[in-house]
Design a protein around this motif. Structure first.
Motif, PDB file in Angstrom:
ATOM      1  N   THR A   6       0.937  -1.253   0.070  1.00 46.01           N
ATOM      2  CA  THR A   6       0.056   0.064   0.072  1.00 46.01           C
ATOM      3  C   THR A   6       0.995   1.450   0.030  1.00 46.01           C
ATOM      4  N   LEU A   8       1.621   5.220  -0.159  1.00 44.40           N
ATOM      5  CA  LEU A   8       0.925   6.379   0.354  1.00 44.40           C
ATOM      6  C   LEU A   8       1.507   7.617  -0.738  1.00 44.40           C
ATOM      7  N   ARG A   9       0.894   7.626  -1.817  1.00 43.43           N
ATOM      8  CA  ARG A   9       1.291   8.469  -2.968  1.00 43.43           C
ATOM      9  C   ARG A   9       1.059   9.897  -2.899  1.00 43.43           C
ATOM     10  N   GLU A  12      -0.771  14.272  -1.052  1.00 41.58           N
ATOM     11  CA  GLU A  12      -2.001  14.003  -0.040  1.00 41.58           C
ATOM     12  C   GLU A  12      -1.970  12.590   0.639  1.00 41.58           C
ATOM     13  N   GLU A  14      -2.212   9.649  -0.699  1.00 35.14           N
ATOM     14  CA  GLU A  14      -3.262   8.677  -1.205  1.00 35.14           C
ATOM     15  C   GLU A  14      -2.786   7.279  -1.080  1.00 35.14           C
ATOM     16  N   PRO A  15      -3.718   6.400  -0.289  1.00 28.73           N
ATOM     17  CA  PRO A  15      -3.114   5.131  -0.306  1.00 28.73           C
ATOM     18  C   PRO A  15      -3.748   4.108  -1.611  1.00 28.73           C
ATOM     19  N   ILE A  16      -2.705   3.780  -2.246  1.00 27.37           N
ATOM     20  CA  ILE A  16      -3.068   2.906  -3.508  1.00 27.37           C
ATOM     21  C   ILE A  16      -2.049   1.578  -3.346  1.00 27.37           C
ATOM     22  N   GLU A  32      -0.049   1.503 -10.060  1.00 26.91           N
ATOM     23  CA  GLU A  32      -1.395   0.959  -9.473  1.00 26.91           C
ATOM     24  C   GLU A  32      -1.429  -0.495  -9.779  1.00 26.91           C
ATOM     25  N   PRO A 274      -3.076  13.134   7.239  1.00 28.21           N
ATOM     26  CA  PRO A 274      -2.102  13.716   6.286  1.00 28.21           C
ATOM     27  C   PRO A 274      -1.451  14.738   6.706  1.00 28.21           C
ATOM     28  N   THR A 294       7.738  13.168  -0.293  1.00 30.05           N
ATOM     29  CA  THR A 294       6.368  12.614  -0.842  1.00 30.05           C
ATOM     30  C   THR A 294       6.894  11.673  -1.930  1.00 30.05           C
ATOM     31  N   GLU A 296       6.637  10.711  -5.320  1.00 25.73           N
ATOM     32  CA  GLU A 296       6.209  11.129  -6.505  1.00 25.73           C
ATOM     33  C   GLU A 296       7.376  10.935  -7.515  1.00 25.73           C
ATOM     34  N   ASP A 318      -7.042   2.193   7.844  1.00 30.80           N
ATOM     35  CA  ASP A 318      -6.605   3.782   7.394  1.00 30.80           C
ATOM     36  C   ASP A 318      -5.124   3.724   7.654  1.00 30.80           C
TER      37      ASP A 318
END
Length: 342
Positions: A6, A8-9, A12, A14-16, A32, A274, A294, A296, A318
Protein backbone atom coordinates in the motif's frame (compact mmCIF):
# COMPACT_ATOMS: atom_id res chain seq x y z
CA UNK A 1 14.47 -1.69 -7.65
CA UNK A 2 10.85 -2.27 -6.68
CA UNK A 3 8.92 -2.16 -3.42
CA UNK A 4 5.28 -3.28 -3.31
CA UNK A 5 2.37 -2.79 -0.97
CA UNK A 6 0.00 0.00 0.00
CA UNK A 7 1.79 3.10 -1.29
CA UNK A 8 1.04 6.50 0.27
CA UNK A 9 1.27 8.39 -2.99
CA UNK A 10 1.72 12.09 -3.67
CA UNK A 11 1.34 15.20 -1.50
CA UNK A 12 -1.97 13.99 -0.06
CA UNK A 13 -0.56 10.53 0.81
CA UNK A 14 -3.31 8.78 -1.14
CA UNK A 15 -3.20 5.04 -0.31
CA UNK A 16 -3.00 2.93 -3.46
CA UNK A 17 -2.27 -0.73 -4.01
CA UNK A 18 0.77 -1.09 -6.18
CA UNK A 19 4.52 -0.59 -6.39
CA UNK A 20 7.24 2.04 -6.36
CA UNK A 21 9.99 1.66 -8.95
CA UNK A 22 13.23 3.47 -8.17
CA UNK A 23 16.63 3.60 -9.83
CA UNK A 24 19.86 5.49 -9.03
CA UNK A 25 18.28 7.06 -5.97
CA UNK A 26 15.24 8.46 -7.83
CA UNK A 27 11.63 7.33 -8.05
CA UNK A 28 11.03 6.24 -11.64
CA UNK A 29 7.37 5.25 -11.40
CA UNK A 30 4.44 4.64 -9.06
CA UNK A 31 2.26 1.93 -10.52
CA UNK A 32 -1.21 0.90 -9.40
CA UNK A 33 -1.42 -2.89 -9.49
CA UNK A 34 -2.82 -5.80 -7.55
CA UNK A 35 -0.37 -7.12 -4.97
CA UNK A 36 -0.33 -9.66 -2.16
CA UNK A 37 2.12 -7.57 -0.12
CA UNK A 38 1.03 -6.36 3.32
CA UNK A 39 3.68 -3.65 3.35
CA UNK A 40 2.93 0.05 3.79
CA UNK A 41 5.25 2.30 1.79
CA UNK A 42 5.49 5.86 3.11
CA UNK A 43 7.91 8.75 2.61
CA UNK A 44 10.85 8.58 5.01
CA UNK A 45 10.97 11.15 7.80
CA UNK A 46 13.01 14.32 8.17
CA UNK A 47 13.61 15.27 11.81
CA UNK A 48 13.67 19.04 11.48
CA UNK A 49 15.23 19.92 14.84
CA UNK A 50 17.58 18.00 17.09
CA UNK A 51 20.26 18.67 19.68
CA UNK A 52 21.95 15.33 19.19
CA UNK A 53 25.05 16.16 21.24
CA UNK A 54 22.79 15.65 24.25
CA UNK A 55 23.09 11.93 23.55
CA UNK A 56 25.81 11.88 26.24
CA UNK A 57 23.27 12.97 28.89
CA UNK A 58 20.02 11.08 28.31
CA UNK A 59 17.47 11.69 31.08
CA UNK A 60 19.84 13.94 33.05
CA UNK A 61 18.55 16.95 34.96
CA UNK A 62 15.32 15.70 36.48
CA UNK A 63 13.36 18.54 38.03
CA UNK A 64 15.41 21.35 36.48
CA UNK A 65 13.88 24.31 34.68
CA UNK A 66 14.48 24.92 30.97
CA UNK A 67 17.14 27.52 31.75
CA UNK A 68 18.88 25.21 34.20
CA UNK A 69 18.82 22.41 31.63
CA UNK A 70 19.86 24.03 28.36
CA UNK A 71 20.57 27.78 28.62
CA UNK A 72 24.03 28.73 27.36
CA UNK A 73 26.69 28.88 28.61
CA UNK A 74 26.17 27.20 31.99
CA UNK A 75 23.04 25.09 31.67
CA UNK A 76 23.49 21.44 32.59
CA UNK A 77 23.78 20.25 28.99
CA UNK A 78 26.51 22.77 28.17
CA UNK A 79 28.53 21.79 31.25
CA UNK A 80 28.22 18.12 30.34
CA UNK A 81 29.18 18.80 26.73
CA UNK A 82 32.32 20.65 27.84
CA UNK A 83 33.26 17.79 30.15
CA UNK A 84 32.72 15.04 27.56
CA UNK A 85 35.51 13.22 25.80
CA UNK A 86 35.39 13.56 22.00
CA UNK A 87 35.33 9.80 21.40
CA UNK A 88 32.52 9.44 23.93
CA UNK A 89 30.59 12.17 22.14
CA UNK A 90 31.07 10.64 18.70
CA UNK A 91 29.99 7.21 19.89
CA UNK A 92 26.89 8.54 21.68
CA UNK A 93 25.78 10.65 18.70
CA UNK A 94 26.29 7.74 16.33
CA UNK A 95 24.00 5.56 18.44
CA UNK A 96 21.28 8.21 18.23
CA UNK A 97 21.71 8.55 14.47
CA UNK A 98 21.40 4.79 14.12
CA UNK A 99 18.25 4.87 16.25
CA UNK A 100 16.73 7.59 14.06
CA UNK A 101 17.62 5.56 10.98
CA UNK A 102 15.89 2.49 12.43
CA UNK A 103 12.82 4.67 12.99
CA UNK A 104 12.49 5.85 9.40
CA UNK A 105 14.59 9.04 9.39
CA UNK A 106 16.84 9.69 6.38
CA UNK A 107 17.72 13.28 7.25
CA UNK A 108 17.84 15.55 10.29
CA UNK A 109 18.81 19.15 11.09
CA UNK A 110 20.94 19.48 14.19
CA UNK A 111 21.68 22.68 16.08
CA UNK A 112 25.33 21.75 16.59
CA UNK A 113 27.02 23.04 19.73
CA UNK A 114 30.78 23.43 19.92
CA UNK A 115 31.56 25.60 16.93
CA UNK A 116 33.48 24.19 13.97
CA UNK A 117 34.78 21.32 16.10
CA UNK A 118 31.20 20.41 17.00
CA UNK A 119 30.37 20.18 13.31
CA UNK A 120 33.32 17.84 12.77
CA UNK A 121 32.12 15.66 15.65
CA UNK A 122 28.76 15.24 13.94
CA UNK A 123 30.41 14.53 10.59
CA UNK A 124 32.53 11.81 12.18
CA UNK A 125 29.60 10.31 14.06
CA UNK A 126 27.40 10.07 10.96
CA UNK A 127 30.16 8.93 8.60
CA UNK A 128 29.11 5.96 6.49
CA UNK A 129 25.51 5.92 7.71
CA UNK A 130 22.70 6.32 5.14
CA UNK A 131 21.31 9.38 6.91
CA UNK A 132 21.88 13.03 5.98
CA UNK A 133 23.08 14.93 9.05
CA UNK A 134 22.59 18.65 8.41
CA UNK A 135 24.85 20.55 10.80
CA UNK A 136 23.39 23.91 11.78
CA UNK A 137 26.61 25.20 13.30
CA UNK A 138 26.64 27.70 16.14
CA UNK A 139 28.86 29.44 18.70
CA UNK A 140 31.25 30.85 16.06
CA UNK A 141 31.24 31.89 12.41
CA UNK A 142 33.71 29.15 11.59
CA UNK A 143 30.91 26.66 12.33
CA UNK A 144 28.88 28.22 9.52
CA UNK A 145 31.79 27.91 7.12
CA UNK A 146 32.14 24.16 7.63
CA UNK A 147 28.51 23.41 8.47
CA UNK A 148 25.29 23.37 6.45
CA UNK A 149 23.81 26.49 8.05
CA UNK A 150 23.65 28.45 11.29
CA UNK A 151 21.43 27.57 14.25
CA UNK A 152 21.06 30.48 16.68
CA UNK A 153 20.15 29.95 20.32
CA UNK A 154 17.72 32.88 20.50
CA UNK A 155 17.49 36.63 20.03
CA UNK A 156 17.57 37.21 23.79
CA UNK A 157 21.11 35.77 23.90
CA UNK A 158 22.59 37.96 21.14
CA UNK A 159 21.41 39.91 18.11
CA UNK A 160 22.95 37.41 15.62
CA UNK A 161 22.91 40.02 12.84
CA UNK A 162 26.47 39.18 11.85
CA UNK A 163 25.69 35.46 11.68
CA UNK A 164 22.51 36.09 9.70
CA UNK A 165 24.36 38.23 7.17
CA UNK A 166 27.13 35.66 6.86
CA UNK A 167 24.63 32.85 6.25
CA UNK A 168 22.86 34.88 3.61
CA UNK A 169 26.15 35.72 1.91
CA UNK A 170 27.12 32.06 1.50
CA UNK A 171 23.59 30.89 0.69
CA UNK A 172 23.12 28.69 3.75
CA UNK A 173 19.99 28.55 5.94
CA UNK A 174 19.71 30.47 9.19
CA UNK A 175 17.43 29.05 11.88
CA UNK A 176 16.72 30.45 15.33
CA UNK A 177 14.88 29.48 18.50
CA UNK A 178 12.01 31.84 19.30
CA UNK A 179 9.12 31.95 21.74
CA UNK A 180 10.05 28.78 23.60
CA UNK A 181 9.61 30.08 27.15
CA UNK A 182 9.24 33.83 26.52
CA UNK A 183 7.76 36.29 24.07
CA UNK A 184 10.33 39.07 23.90
CA UNK A 185 12.66 37.14 21.58
CA UNK A 186 10.09 36.58 18.82
CA UNK A 187 10.05 40.00 17.15
CA UNK A 188 13.86 40.32 17.17
CA UNK A 189 14.06 36.84 15.65
CA UNK A 190 11.58 37.77 12.92
CA UNK A 191 13.49 41.00 12.29
CA UNK A 192 16.44 38.84 11.25
CA UNK A 193 14.30 37.36 8.45
CA UNK A 194 15.30 33.81 9.33
CA UNK A 195 14.87 30.87 7.01
CA UNK A 196 12.98 29.12 9.79
CA UNK A 197 11.98 29.44 13.43
CA UNK A 198 11.98 26.77 16.13
CA UNK A 199 9.32 26.39 18.86
CA UNK A 200 7.03 29.47 18.89
CA UNK A 201 5.19 28.09 21.92
CA UNK A 202 4.34 31.53 23.28
CA UNK A 203 3.49 33.25 20.01
CA UNK A 204 0.62 35.75 20.09
CA UNK A 205 -1.87 36.37 17.29
CA UNK A 206 0.25 39.32 16.17
CA UNK A 207 3.35 37.15 16.02
CA UNK A 208 1.50 34.52 14.01
CA UNK A 209 0.24 37.14 11.57
CA UNK A 210 3.79 38.30 11.03
CA UNK A 211 5.00 34.72 10.51
CA UNK A 212 2.36 34.39 7.81
CA UNK A 213 3.30 37.69 6.20
CA UNK A 214 7.00 36.78 6.11
CA UNK A 215 6.22 33.20 5.06
CA UNK A 216 8.62 31.80 7.66
CA UNK A 217 8.46 28.02 8.23
CA UNK A 218 8.27 26.90 11.85
CA UNK A 219 9.59 23.73 13.46
CA UNK A 220 7.62 22.57 16.49
CA UNK A 221 8.84 20.15 19.16
CA UNK A 222 5.79 19.51 21.35
CA UNK A 223 7.11 16.63 23.45
CA UNK A 224 10.16 18.63 24.52
CA UNK A 225 8.01 21.67 25.28
CA UNK A 226 5.80 19.54 27.52
CA UNK A 227 8.77 18.04 29.36
CA UNK A 228 10.30 21.47 30.06
CA UNK A 229 6.93 22.81 31.20
CA UNK A 230 6.86 25.78 28.82
CA UNK A 231 3.50 24.88 27.29
CA UNK A 232 2.50 23.45 23.93
CA UNK A 233 2.91 25.19 20.58
CA UNK A 234 -0.20 26.48 18.79
CA UNK A 235 0.27 23.98 15.99
CA UNK A 236 -3.17 24.36 14.44
CA UNK A 237 -2.84 28.15 14.28
CA UNK A 238 0.62 27.83 12.81
CA UNK A 239 -0.54 25.34 10.16
CA UNK A 240 -3.17 27.85 9.03
CA UNK A 241 -0.44 30.42 8.39
CA UNK A 242 2.76 28.69 7.30
CA UNK A 243 4.62 25.45 6.69
CA UNK A 244 5.12 23.53 9.95
CA UNK A 245 7.66 20.75 10.47
CA UNK A 246 8.27 18.39 13.38
CA UNK A 247 11.44 17.98 15.40
CA UNK A 248 12.33 15.96 18.47
CA UNK A 249 14.67 18.57 20.04
CA UNK A 250 17.02 17.58 22.88
CA UNK A 251 18.02 13.93 23.07
CA UNK A 252 18.57 14.61 26.78
CA UNK A 253 14.79 14.94 27.17
CA UNK A 254 13.28 12.80 24.40
CA UNK A 255 14.09 9.85 22.23
CA UNK A 256 14.62 11.14 18.66
CA UNK A 257 11.60 9.16 17.48
CA UNK A 258 9.45 10.74 14.79
CA UNK A 259 6.81 8.09 15.41
CA UNK A 260 6.38 9.33 18.98
CA UNK A 261 6.45 12.97 17.90
CA UNK A 262 3.76 12.41 15.27
CA UNK A 263 1.54 10.44 17.62
CA UNK A 264 1.80 13.11 20.29
CA UNK A 265 1.10 15.95 17.85
CA UNK A 266 -1.84 14.09 16.32
CA UNK A 267 -3.46 13.30 19.64
CA UNK A 268 -3.30 16.74 21.24
CA UNK A 269 -4.51 18.58 18.12
CA UNK A 270 -7.41 18.23 15.72
CA UNK A 271 -5.11 18.02 12.70
CA UNK A 272 -5.81 15.16 10.35
CA UNK A 273 -3.27 12.41 9.80
CA UNK A 274 -2.06 13.59 6.35
CA UNK A 275 -1.21 17.02 7.77
CA UNK A 276 0.80 15.53 10.62
CA UNK A 277 2.59 13.16 8.23
CA UNK A 278 3.41 16.16 6.03
CA UNK A 279 4.98 17.85 9.05
CA UNK A 280 7.22 14.82 9.56
CA UNK A 281 8.20 14.47 5.90
CA UNK A 282 7.74 17.13 3.23
CA UNK A 283 7.88 20.19 5.52
CA UNK A 284 11.20 19.13 7.01
CA UNK A 285 12.58 18.18 3.61
CA UNK A 286 11.81 21.67 2.32
CA UNK A 287 13.72 23.28 5.20
CA UNK A 288 16.65 20.92 4.61
CA UNK A 289 16.57 21.66 0.89
CA UNK A 290 16.19 18.06 -0.23
CA UNK A 291 13.87 16.90 -2.99
CA UNK A 292 11.96 14.41 -0.90
CA UNK A 293 9.10 14.03 1.54
CA UNK A 294 6.49 12.70 -0.88
CA UNK A 295 6.33 9.63 -3.10
CA UNK A 296 6.22 11.14 -6.56
CA UNK A 297 7.99 10.39 -9.83
CA UNK A 298 11.31 12.19 -10.09
CA UNK A 299 11.78 12.78 -6.39
CA UNK A 300 14.54 11.20 -4.34
CA UNK A 301 13.81 7.65 -3.27
CA UNK A 302 13.61 8.19 0.48
CA UNK A 303 11.13 5.54 1.53
CA UNK A 304 9.91 3.96 4.75
CA UNK A 305 8.62 0.40 4.44
CA UNK A 306 6.41 -0.87 7.26
CA UNK A 307 5.11 -4.35 8.00
CA UNK A 308 1.36 -3.98 7.63
CA UNK A 309 0.93 -7.49 9.02
CA UNK A 310 2.83 -6.88 12.26
CA UNK A 311 1.00 -7.56 15.50
CA UNK A 312 0.65 -3.80 15.87
CA UNK A 313 -0.55 -2.93 12.35
CA UNK A 314 -2.51 -5.98 11.21
CA UNK A 315 -6.16 -5.11 10.55
CA UNK A 316 -5.50 -1.41 9.98
CA UNK A 317 -8.27 0.29 7.98
CA UNK A 318 -6.60 3.68 7.47
CA UNK A 319 -2.88 3.29 6.65
CA UNK A 320 -2.07 7.02 6.85
CA UNK A 321 -3.63 7.32 10.28
CA UNK A 322 -1.82 4.11 11.30
CA UNK A 323 1.59 5.49 10.29
CA UNK A 324 0.97 8.68 12.24
CA UNK A 325 -0.76 7.42 15.37
CA UNK A 326 0.12 3.75 15.80
CA UNK A 327 3.27 2.62 14.01
CA UNK A 328 6.67 2.37 15.70
CA UNK A 329 10.23 1.24 15.20
CA UNK A 330 9.28 -2.41 15.63
CA UNK A 331 7.06 -2.18 12.54
CA UNK A 332 9.85 -0.95 10.24
CA UNK A 333 11.04 -3.43 7.61
CA UNK A 334 13.29 -1.16 5.58
CA UNK A 335 14.40 2.44 5.24
CA UNK A 336 15.55 3.40 1.76
CA UNK A 337 18.01 6.26 1.19
CA UNK A 338 19.27 7.43 -2.24
CA UNK A 339 22.93 6.89 -1.29
CA UNK A 340 22.32 3.17 -0.95
CA UNK A 341 21.68 2.86 -4.69
CA UNK A 342 24.13 5.31 -6.26
Amino acid sequence: MIVEGTVLRGPEFEPIEGRVVYEDGRIEAIEEASTTSDRIVAPAFVNAHTHIGDSIAKEAGRGLTLEELVAPPDGLKHRLLRESDRDEMVAAIRRSVEFMRSGGVTGFLDFREGGADGVSVLREAADGLPVDAFAMGRDELAALEVGDGYGASGAADDDFARERDAAREVGKPFGIHAGENRTDDIVPALDLEPDYLVHMVNASAEHLDRVEKQEVPVVVCPRANLVTNVGLPPIEDLVERTSVALGTDNVMLNSPSMFREMEFAAKFTDLDAPEVLRMATRAGAEIAGIDAGTIEEGREARLLVLDGDSDNLSGVRDPVRAVVRRAGVADVLNVIHPAQHN
